[in-house]
Design a protein around this motif. Structure first.
Motif, PDB file in Angstrom:
ATOM      1  N   ARG B 145     -28.028  22.892  77.296  1.00 47.39           N
ATOM      2  CA  ARG B 145     -27.460  23.877  78.221  1.00 47.39           C
ATOM      3  C   ARG B 145     -25.973  23.622  78.353  1.00 47.39           C
ATOM      4  NH1 ARG B 145     -32.188  25.966  80.474  1.00 47.39           N
ATOM      5  NH2 ARG B 145     -33.807  24.383  80.363  1.00 47.39           N
ATOM      6  N   ILE B 146     -25.172  24.683  78.220  1.00 41.49           N
ATOM      7  CA  ILE B 146     -23.718  24.541  78.311  1.00 41.49           C
ATOM      8  C   ILE B 146     -23.203  25.514  79.366  1.00 41.49           C
ATOM      9  CG2 ILE B 146     -21.544  24.621  77.025  1.00 41.49           C
ATOM     10  CD1 ILE B 146     -23.054  24.295  74.461  1.00 41.49           C
ATOM     11  N   GLU B 147     -22.291  25.029  80.201  1.00 46.68           N
ATOM     12  CA  GLU B 147     -21.613  25.917  81.154  1.00 46.68           C
ATOM     13  C   GLU B 147     -20.467  26.598  80.412  1.00 46.68           C
ATOM     14  OE1 GLU B 147     -22.155  26.543  84.554  1.00 46.68           O
ATOM     15  OE2 GLU B 147     -24.087  25.602  84.082  1.00 46.68           O
ATOM     16  N   THR B 148     -20.421  27.913  80.453  1.00 52.86           N
ATOM     17  CA  THR B 148     -19.344  28.603  79.727  1.00 52.86           C
ATOM     18  C   THR B 148     -18.742  29.698  80.589  1.00 52.86           C
ATOM     19  OG1 THR B 148     -20.895  30.219  78.854  1.00 52.86           O
ATOM     20  CG2 THR B 148     -20.437  28.297  77.471  1.00 52.86           C
ATOM     21  N   ALA B 149     -17.506  30.045  80.251  1.00 56.11           N
ATOM     22  CA  ALA B 149     -16.864  31.197  80.870  1.00 56.11           C
ATOM     23  C   ALA B 149     -17.102  32.405  79.973  1.00 56.11           C
ATOM     24  CB  ALA B 149     -15.367  30.925  81.014  1.00 56.11           C
ATOM     25  N   PRO B 150     -17.065  33.629  80.556  1.00 61.85           N
ATOM     26  CA  PRO B 150     -17.370  34.824  79.759  1.00 61.85           C
ATOM     27  C   PRO B 150     -16.415  35.005  78.576  1.00 61.85           C
ATOM     28  CG  PRO B 150     -17.320  35.353  82.108  1.00 61.85           C
ATOM     29  CD  PRO B 150     -16.838  33.943  81.978  1.00 61.85           C
TER      30      PRO B 150
END
Lengths: 321, 178
Positions: B145-150
């Motif tokens: 799972r990776i936190e990403t910006a749009p």
């Protein structure tokens, strides 16, 4: 996400397309073949689109093939045949189309006896227009399915030697084949009685044979055109029997070929005239593969054209003349 | 994620798959074009290594089931759809994709599978879950799972198409501060 080449609003003929666009249609047709093999032969891509098949000339194969293609893409289709419609009552092509437009359609597939009918219509209505044969001009989807079939069997089109045999003069199939095949690098020849070959056909980059034996000696693929029986009455050929004797694709001629020939015919066939039954049903014939590929090619064309018209608003704005 | 990290993730995902499916029996993998196809093959390799049985693998192109097809510009190239050997009826079908983002691809894949038959169970298995869901869809098995910006892009690279195996985060500013 890689995208397929843009074809514009309408498909009028292969003359207007470049090699990348034609290759793009053939490549797109490949995955569409599989859809017709499914238990549920339907994908939702054209759901909600309304397509009118406007046939001013009789046609069985092409109309059914388009209709299958449309239905397998989930479009809603309406067939309009010239006989028994308002066309018979003297309505003009543009009036017919305007009336259909007023019922909010999205695409028109048109078959018409006059060369240029598809372009004429495409310039006057915002819907996508697909030419299903106009006069002696073009029949682009037929040539595309011919090319797909050749590519399936020989693995390539570049450098392939294709001879179109028969009534090239009156044939929109021949014209579309010549444009499409030469653009993709095939070598094209025509063969037939001089009365049925167009003057100056060499200028399209085409070789001319007046003896079918020489054509067979040269070719890898024969695309045998239907000889319309009216041609005899109009005096282009002395008799059907004579035509068969001199230009008919017979088993003896095919067996004498220096290599395995691939035999195509756009249908419907006159068995015993331009092609003998032995050949039509023989091992070299790919005539039924053509029919199967026809549906896939038409699905590809519908998929590539549908809605994809940045100039659609432009056309609508300028309206009809 | 470098090659080793991806390989470790795939090995763990393969074990989880077999565990979830209670063995390889009845399990079929379906990779979503394009990079899900290669990942499904790799998962099948891993399963075969551990269990000595290879589950059937197929591929799915969901282009014709996209909900934005008529809205986007030029038509996307359509890839090959090939059902796993034995079909999907009554099977435990694992949808394999590289990145799970909005969930729209998975929605399309579920619709397409429904046109092919009726699996007894469908699992969703993705190498990267980057958040950002627009539909009520979640993955059963996740590599990372990776936190990403749009404005960022998660690129999964596979040897068959890109020459190497890796996951890279491309573009955008630094991840949004929480």
């Amino acid at each position: 996400m890689p995208s397929a080449p843009y074809l514009g609003k309408d498909l009028v003929g292969l003359e207007e397309l470049d090699a990348d666009q034609i290759r793009g249609i053939l490549d797109t047709a490949e995955p569409f073949k599989e859809i017709s093999e499914r238990a549920i032969k339907k994908v939702p891509v054209l759901r909600g689109k309304t397509i009118v098949n406007l046939f001013f000339e009789p046609s069985t194969r092409t109309r059914i093939s388009f209709e299958f293609a449309e239905k397998r893409l989930s479009a809603d289709t309406v067939n309009v045949a010239a006989s028994g419609s308002s066309v018979q009552k003297g309505e003009t092509l543009v009036d017919t189309a305007r009336n259909l437009e007023a019922m909010r359609i999205d695409m028109v597939v048109i078959r018409h006896g006059s060369s240029g009918a598809a372009r004429f219509l495409g310039e006057r209505i915002p819907s996508n227009v697909i030419n299903a044969g106009d006069g002696r001009h073009e029949h682009p989807t037929q040539a595309l399915l011919d090319m797909l079939t050749i590519r399936d069997h020989l693995g390539r089109l570049e450098g392939v030697r294709v001879c179109i045999v028969g009534d090239v003069l009156h044939s929109r199939v021949a014209r579309s084949n010549i444009w499409g095949l030469t653009k993709l690098g095939a070598e094209v020849a025509v063969c037939g009685p001089p009365t049925l070959l167009p003057a100056g056909v060499e200028e399209l980059g085409v070789r001319v044979f007046t003896r079918v034996e020489e054509a067979i000696e040269w070719a890898e693929v024969l695309n045998v055109l239907r000889l319309q029986l009216e041609r005899m009455h109009a005096g282009y050929i002395p008799s059907l029997r004579e035509y068969n004797r001199v230009f008919g694709i017979t088993r003896e001629r095919v067996e004498r070929a220096p290599r395995d020939l691939l035999i195509l015919h756009p249908g419907p066939m006159n068995r015993g005239v331009e092609i003998d039954s032995d050949v039509a049903d023989g091992e070299h014939s790919v005539i039924l593969d053509q029919v199967t590929n026809g549906v896939a090619v038409r699905m590809a064309v519908l998929y590539l054209l549908a809605g994809g018209a940045p100039d659609k608003a432009e056309v609508a704005k300028h309206g009809v003349e | 994620m470098d090659q080793r990290a991806v390989e470790r993730a795939l090995a763990r995902m393969a074990r989880e798959l077999v565990e979830r499916g209670q063995g390889v029996e009845g399990l079929s993998l379906v990779g979503i074009h394009r990079r899900g196809v290669q990942l499904a093959d790799r998962l099948a390799d891993e399963i075969e290594r551990a269990e000595e049985v290879r589950p059937p693998v197929g591929s799915l192109d969901i282009t014709l089931y996209r909900d934005d097809l008529m809205a986007i510009g030029p038509r996307p190239v359509v890839g090959e759809t090939r059902l796993p050997e034995g079909g999907i009826n009554g099977r435990k079908v694992v949808i394999v994709d590289d990145v799970l983002y909005t969930g729209r691809t998975v929605r399309a894949a579920l619709d397409e599978l429904a046109d092919f038959g009726r699996p007894s169970r469908i699992y969703l298995c993705v190498l990267v879950d980057r958040g950002g869901r627009e539909l009520p869809i979640h993955a059963d098995i996740v590599g990372r799972r990776i936190e990403t910006a749009p404005n960022q892009r998660v690129e999964v690279l596979v040897p068959e198409l890109d020459g190497r195996l890796a996951v890279e985060l491309v573009g955008g500013a630094e991840p949004e501060a929480a």
